[in-house]
Design an enzyme around this catalytic site. Structure first.
Site, PDB file in Angstrom:
ATOM      1  N   GLY A 123      22.953 -10.358 -36.137  1.00 16.63           N
ATOM      2  CA  GLY A 123      22.801 -11.289 -37.246  1.00 16.63           C
ATOM      3  C   GLY A 123      22.742 -10.506 -38.546  1.00 16.63           C
TER       4      GLY A 123
ATOM      5  N   CYS B 296      15.697  -4.303 -37.430  1.00 22.84           N
ATOM      6  CA  CYS B 296      16.414  -4.834 -38.590  1.00 22.84           C
ATOM      7  C   CYS B 296      17.300  -3.743 -39.183  1.00 22.84           C
ATOM      8  CB  CYS B 296      15.405  -5.323 -39.627  1.00 22.84           C
ATOM      9  SG  CYS B 296      16.165  -6.004 -41.106  1.00 22.84           S
ATOM     10  N   LEU B 297      18.550  -4.106 -39.467  1.00 23.40           N
ATOM     11  CA  LEU B 297      19.486  -3.140 -40.057  1.00 23.40           C
ATOM     12  C   LEU B 297      18.984  -2.622 -41.406  1.00 23.40           C
ATOM     13  CD1 LEU B 297      22.848  -5.008 -39.314  1.00 23.40           C
ATOM     14  CD2 LEU B 297      21.922  -3.038 -38.083  1.00 23.40           C
TER      15      LEU B 297
ATOM     16  N   HIS C 283      14.892 -13.416 -44.316  1.00 28.25           N
ATOM     17  CA  HIS C 283      15.551 -12.528 -45.295  1.00 28.25           C
ATOM     18  C   HIS C 283      15.861 -13.279 -46.595  1.00 28.25           C
ATOM     19  CE1 HIS C 283      16.200  -8.622 -43.510  1.00 28.25           C
ATOM     20  NE2 HIS C 283      16.720  -9.126 -42.392  1.00 28.25           N
TER      21      HIS C 283
ATOM     22  N   HIS D 232      14.506 -14.862 -38.152  1.00 23.98           N
ATOM     23  CA  HIS D 232      14.572 -13.541 -38.787  1.00 23.98           C
ATOM     24  C   HIS D 232      15.500 -13.572 -40.006  1.00 23.98           C
ATOM     25  CE1 HIS D 232      14.746  -8.956 -38.442  1.00 23.98           C
ATOM     26  NE2 HIS D 232      15.738  -9.244 -39.276  1.00 23.98           N
ATOM     27  N   GLU D 233      16.688 -14.189 -39.839  1.00 17.65           N
ATOM     28  CA  GLU D 233      17.677 -14.196 -40.937  1.00 17.65           C
ATOM     29  C   GLU D 233      17.222 -15.091 -42.096  1.00 17.65           C
ATOM     30  OE1 GLU D 233      19.627 -11.910 -40.800  1.00 17.65           O
ATOM     31  OE2 GLU D 233      19.711 -11.557 -38.651  1.00 17.65           O
TER      32      GLU D 233
ATOM     33  N   GLN E  78      20.974  -8.523 -47.264  1.00 14.28           N
ATOM     34  CA  GLN E  78      21.103  -7.227 -46.590  1.00 14.28           C
ATOM     35  C   GLN E  78      22.364  -6.476 -47.012  1.00 14.28           C
ATOM     36  OE1 GLN E  78      20.354  -8.980 -42.450  1.00 14.28           O
ATOM     37  NE2 GLN E  78      19.431  -6.948 -42.313  1.00 14.28           N
TER      38      GLN E  78
HETATM   39 ZN    ZN Z   1      16.870  -8.076 -40.616  1.00 19.63          ZN
END
Ligand code: ZN
Length: 177
Positions: free
Chosen positions: A52, A107-108, A153, A149-150, A57
């Site tokens: 995702g 998380c990226l 963000h 989670h997304e 991000q």
């Molecule tokens: Zn993330």
């Protein structure tokens, strides 16, 4: 040649990860430039081995998330094609289950860390698809976790804010979001 570009991932302590993202008007969603940007997010997500990705991000504070089709399996009927990666504009959680579950997340944008995060097991979501259709659907388990989670963000919230426990992690085994 029309190679799709990957976008640079924004990581902590970049301030854009902490900002509130802006909803998109329908005419902006339908613009070719926006459609291309969403596709580039999907390419970027796979390039970085994620499941995702949220627009902040990659440095844009707009309410847009993408989720890999592997997260869509074993759901109840969904109002979009589960064989395609999902692109959601202005996603919003309208209902949460009482039941929650604690699982590992990464998380990226927070490289090198993993943690245990409590999430609702089932949620109701409203969103706009890339063709401009407004949809409502319910998501459970892993899909519900990735969505939470997304969408966090988009509100400047990271999993480390919610994690009970975090540890150093070389992210070879878990899919990051
Ligand atoms: Zn993330």
């Amino acid at each position: 040649m029309n190679m799709k570009q990957t976008l640079p991932i924004v990581t902590l302590p970049d301030i854009r990860l902490r900002e509130l993202s802006t909803p998109l008007a329908l005419e902006h969603i339908l613009e070719p430039k926006m459609q291309r940007f969403a596709e580039e997010m999907v390419v970027t997500m796979y390039d970085d081995d994620g499941i995702g990705l949220a627009a902040p991000q990659v440095g844009r504070n707009i309410r847009l998330i993408v989720i890999g089709k592997d997260a869509l399996v074993e759901q109840a009927t969904l109002p979009f094609d589960i064989k395609t990666d999902a692109i959601f504009f202005n996603p919003e959680i309208t209902e949460y289950s009482w039941k929650s579950e604690i699982e590992e997340e990464g998380c990226l944008s927070v490289p090198g860390l993993a943690g245990l995060v409590e999430r609702h097991t089932k949620i109701s979501v409203s969103a706009i698809l890339r063709d401009g259709t407004a949809v409502k659907f319910s998501a459970r388990d892993y899909f519900a976790r990735v969505l939470q989670h997304e969408i966090d963000h988009l509100n400047g919230i990271l999993f480390i804010d919610r994690a009970k426990e975090t540890w150093k992690h070389d992210r070879k085994h878990t899919k990051a979001v």
